[in-house]
Scaffold this motif. Structure first.
Motif, PDB file in Angstrom:
ATOM      1  N   PHE A 149       0.843  -1.206   0.000  1.00  0.00           N
ATOM      2  CA  PHE A 149       0.000   0.000   0.000  1.00  0.00           C
ATOM      3  C   PHE A 149       0.874   1.251   0.000  1.00  0.00           C
ATOM      4  O   PHE A 149       0.671   2.177  -0.789  1.00  0.00           O
ATOM      5  CB  PHE A 149      -0.905  -0.023   1.239  1.00  0.00           C
ATOM      6  CG  PHE A 149      -1.962   1.051   1.275  1.00  0.00           C
ATOM      7  CD1 PHE A 149      -3.220   0.822   0.740  1.00  0.00           C
ATOM      8  CD2 PHE A 149      -1.697   2.277   1.863  1.00  0.00           C
ATOM      9  CE1 PHE A 149      -4.201   1.805   0.779  1.00  0.00           C
ATOM     10  CE2 PHE A 149      -2.680   3.266   1.903  1.00  0.00           C
ATOM     11  CZ  PHE A 149      -3.926   3.022   1.361  1.00  0.00           C
ATOM     12  N   SER A 150       1.885   1.265   0.847  1.00  0.00           N
ATOM     13  CA  SER A 150       2.731   2.445   0.970  1.00  0.00           C
ATOM     14  C   SER A 150       3.613   2.616  -0.258  1.00  0.00           C
ATOM     15  O   SER A 150       3.822   3.740  -0.740  1.00  0.00           O
ATOM     16  CB  SER A 150       3.595   2.331   2.230  1.00  0.00           C
ATOM     17  OG  SER A 150       2.764   2.145   3.366  1.00  0.00           O
ATOM     18  N   LEU A 151       4.144   1.528  -0.768  1.00  0.00           N
ATOM     19  CA  LEU A 151       4.961   1.606  -1.983  1.00  0.00           C
ATOM     20  C   LEU A 151       4.145   2.179  -3.130  1.00  0.00           C
ATOM     21  O   LEU A 151       4.591   3.080  -3.851  1.00  0.00           O
ATOM     22  CB  LEU A 151       5.484   0.213  -2.352  1.00  0.00           C
ATOM     23  CG  LEU A 151       6.718  -0.280  -1.604  1.00  0.00           C
ATOM     24  CD1 LEU A 151       7.076  -1.692  -2.056  1.00  0.00           C
ATOM     25  CD2 LEU A 151       7.890   0.665  -1.842  1.00  0.00           C
ATOM     26  N   ALA A 152       2.956   1.633  -3.293  1.00  0.00           N
ATOM     27  CA  ALA A 152       2.099   2.113  -4.372  1.00  0.00           C
ATOM     28  C   ALA A 152       1.807   3.597  -4.214  1.00  0.00           C
ATOM     29  O   ALA A 152       1.827   4.364  -5.180  1.00  0.00           O
ATOM     30  CB  ALA A 152       0.792   1.313  -4.383  1.00  0.00           C
ATOM     31  N   ALA A 153       1.583   3.995  -2.986  1.00  0.00           N
ATOM     32  CA  ALA A 153       1.281   5.402  -2.736  1.00  0.00           C
ATOM     33  C   ALA A 153       2.471   6.293  -3.076  1.00  0.00           C
ATOM     34  O   ALA A 153       2.335   7.296  -3.776  1.00  0.00           O
ATOM     35  CB  ALA A 153       0.884   5.589  -1.278  1.00  0.00           C
ATOM     36  N   ILE A 154       3.638   5.915  -2.591  1.00  0.00           N
ATOM     37  CA  ILE A 154       4.822   6.755  -2.804  1.00  0.00           C
ATOM     38  C   ILE A 154       5.140   6.863  -4.294  1.00  0.00           C
ATOM     39  O   ILE A 154       5.426   7.944  -4.808  1.00  0.00           O
ATOM     40  CB  ILE A 154       6.023   6.175  -2.037  1.00  0.00           C
ATOM     41  CG1 ILE A 154       5.772   6.284  -0.535  1.00  0.00           C
ATOM     42  CG2 ILE A 154       7.300   6.901  -2.406  1.00  0.00           C
ATOM     43  CD1 ILE A 154       6.779   5.548   0.311  1.00  0.00           C
ATOM     44  N   ARG A 155       5.069   5.733  -5.010  1.00  0.00           N
ATOM     45  CA  ARG A 155       5.360   5.761  -6.444  1.00  0.00           C
ATOM     46  C   ARG A 155       4.393   6.675  -7.168  1.00  0.00           C
ATOM     47  O   ARG A 155       4.785   7.560  -7.921  1.00  0.00           O
ATOM     48  CB  ARG A 155       5.232   4.345  -7.010  1.00  0.00           C
ATOM     49  CG  ARG A 155       6.360   3.416  -6.623  1.00  0.00           C
ATOM     50  CD  ARG A 155       6.449   2.263  -7.605  1.00  0.00           C
ATOM     51  NE  ARG A 155       7.239   1.163  -7.032  1.00  0.00           N
ATOM     52  CZ  ARG A 155       6.728   0.090  -6.487  1.00  0.00           C
ATOM     53  NH1 ARG A 155       5.415  -0.056  -6.404  1.00  0.00           N
ATOM     54  NH2 ARG A 155       7.508  -0.857  -5.999  1.00  0.00           N
ATOM     55  N   ASN A 156       3.125   6.470  -6.913  1.00  0.00           N
ATOM     56  CA  ASN A 156       2.118   7.222  -7.648  1.00  0.00           C
ATOM     57  C   ASN A 156       2.063   8.674  -7.209  1.00  0.00           C
ATOM     58  O   ASN A 156       1.736   9.558  -7.983  1.00  0.00           O
ATOM     59  CB  ASN A 156       0.749   6.555  -7.440  1.00  0.00           C
ATOM     60  CG  ASN A 156      -0.030   6.481  -8.722  1.00  0.00           C
ATOM     61  OD1 ASN A 156       0.497   6.783  -9.788  1.00  0.00           O
ATOM     62  ND2 ASN A 156      -1.281   6.081  -8.625  1.00  0.00           N
ATOM     63  N   LEU A 157       2.372   8.901  -5.965  1.00  0.00           N
ATOM     64  CA  LEU A 157       2.363  10.259  -5.437  1.00  0.00           C
ATOM     65  C   LEU A 157       3.427  11.092  -6.129  1.00  0.00           C
ATOM     66  O   LEU A 157       3.199  12.249  -6.506  1.00  0.00           O
ATOM     67  CB  LEU A 157       2.638  10.205  -3.931  1.00  0.00           C
ATOM     68  CG  LEU A 157       2.041  11.289  -3.057  1.00  0.00           C
ATOM     69  CD1 LEU A 157       0.549  11.306  -3.195  1.00  0.00           C
ATOM     70  CD2 LEU A 157       2.436  11.042  -1.615  1.00  0.00           C
ATOM     71  N   GLY A 158       4.596  10.501  -6.293  1.00  0.00           N
ATOM     72  CA  GLY A 158       5.696  11.229  -6.906  1.00  0.00           C
ATOM     73  C   GLY A 158       5.409  11.577  -8.344  1.00  0.00           C
ATOM     74  O   GLY A 158       5.688  12.693  -8.796  1.00  0.00           O
ATOM     75  N   SER A 159       4.802  10.678  -9.070  1.00  0.00           N
ATOM     76  CA  SER A 159       4.629  10.900 -10.494  1.00  0.00           C
ATOM     77  C   SER A 159       3.365  11.695 -10.808  1.00  0.00           C
ATOM     78  O   SER A 159       3.286  12.375 -11.813  1.00  0.00           O
ATOM     79  CB  SER A 159       4.566   9.557 -11.229  1.00  0.00           C
ATOM     80  OG  SER A 159       3.450   8.827 -10.758  1.00  0.00           O
TER      81      SER A 159
END
Lengths: 226, 226
Positions: free
Chosen positions: B202-212
DNA sequence: AGCTGTATGAAACAACTGTTTAACTCAAAA
DNA sequence: TTTTGAGTTAAACAGTTGTTTCATACAGCT
């Protein structure tokens, strides 16, 4: 006739309830003393036992009152059928944060409900059914809309708790967070707008990417020797 | 010579400390009585005041002991320089969950540290500096590695709290969560492997998508009329 | 042996706790 | 007026609390 026609009457019983809430919230059930409450309510020491039977029943009634007042203060946001789920999530997060997150001084209702979450007593089971579960169900429905594909029950629940967890953390760990961030960052760290924005975007990004990237739990064993 | 050469000695003082921790953890500072502790430790009633001065100093020493024992029990995971940040995050989340999340019965050390987080006393400031901040800093360094672009201080902190918050929620709200999920889901809901996997992804997905997606806070005003 | 200082023990202390008692007030019914 | 009964009051009760006191035990020393 004996029953109160209006709930706002300045009766002895109401004066006790009004005084007991904040005191129980601030000091907890055990630490709060009946003398303290009676002094604050300006009633005789024996009044609590007369009207509520004992101290514990007064506590239970105080928890119920806190829940009612709090839900009434920040009602659940409404939306039309064509509202985007992204907007719904933002509204949900914003509502939750408004209900629980620090705003300078913590309302006693929030403090009392916190105590029940952390240290469930008799009053808690009823609290879950009447208060928490309906809220959580609405959140899960939003999550369903956001997800690109059907979710398992477990995954749905996990996502729900991830969102709730992010919000409540700013309440439960508020003391530690305050000690953790520098003084000049403290205000924007607890800022409602800022928090609502971050948690919403963080969760949206997670749900979107989670669905497309690793929709199925791939590794049944994720031991720490990874 | 008077000081203990070994810490594991079966002295009166150590026996008190060993008994006090679990009792303070289970019942809290106020509810725990010195008589109860002395009975459990099989020492005389006056011993606490003799060795610790008063009840509060014994409590502070108990909190310190809990922190030491808990950190020793689940040391911080180690990794080489070329370890992928994704793996680091998984290890971090797993470590945090192991330290705090429910495993049938709650270790008294965890329970005592929880009390300090929720209701900070004298012992808390020291706890933050010596224990929480180093852990949090390591998490933030992982977040930096994962982010595709430099993060503002606020954003970094928010992401860190989002991750911590997801983990701690399963401890702080454990009672409510148990009441919330059906009986047959309860076990896998608190399963360590399952939780580590979910929160990490959940957190990985958030960080990746948040950045882009929305790297820069776009709307300074995100009022509820959105 | 006699002295010294730490450690232990049983008892008492003073303060505070929730609860109960019994006297009292006073408006409404008889 | 008398009676009734719910509401209020001050005092007392019985129990628990953290802490203190003072007598005693006993090892290590001269």
């Amino acid at each position: 006739m004996g029953r109160s026609p209006m709930n706002r009457e300045d009766t002895t019983k109401n004066r006790i309830l009004a005084a007991a809430g904040p005191i129980f919230a601030q000091r907890g059930f055990q630490q709060a003393t009946v003398r303290e409450i009676c002094d604050a309510a300006d009633v005789n020491l024996a009044s609590i036992n007369y009207y509520f039977g004992d101290k514990q029943q007064l506590y239970i009634d105080s928890v119920i009152l806190a829940r009612e007042q709090r839900a009434q203060q920040f009602p659940f946001p409404s939306w039309s059928d064509d509202t985007l789920p992204e907007v719904k999530l933002r509204k949900f997060v914003g509502m939750l944060l408004k209900r629980v997150v620090v705003m300078q001084t913590i309302p006693w209702q929030v403090q009392l409900l916190m105590r029940e979450i952390l240290n469930p007593t008799e009053a808690c089971r009823q609290l879950v059914e009447d208060y928490f579960r309906p809220i959580f169900d609405r959140l899960l429905r939003i999550v369903d809309e956001l997800a690109e594909q059907p979710l398992t029950d477990l995954r749905r629940t996990q996502i729900g708790f991830s969102i709730i967890g992010q919000c409540l953390h700013y309440r439960f760990s508020a003391g530690v967070i305050s000690l953790m961030v520098q003084e000049d960052q403290r205000e924007e760290c607890f800022d409602w707008d800022e928090l609502t924005h971050h948690i919403t975007e963080f969760s949206l990004a997670a749900i979107r990417n989670l669905g497309s990237h690793v929709a199925v739990k791939s590794s049944p064993r994720t031991s720490e020797t990874h």
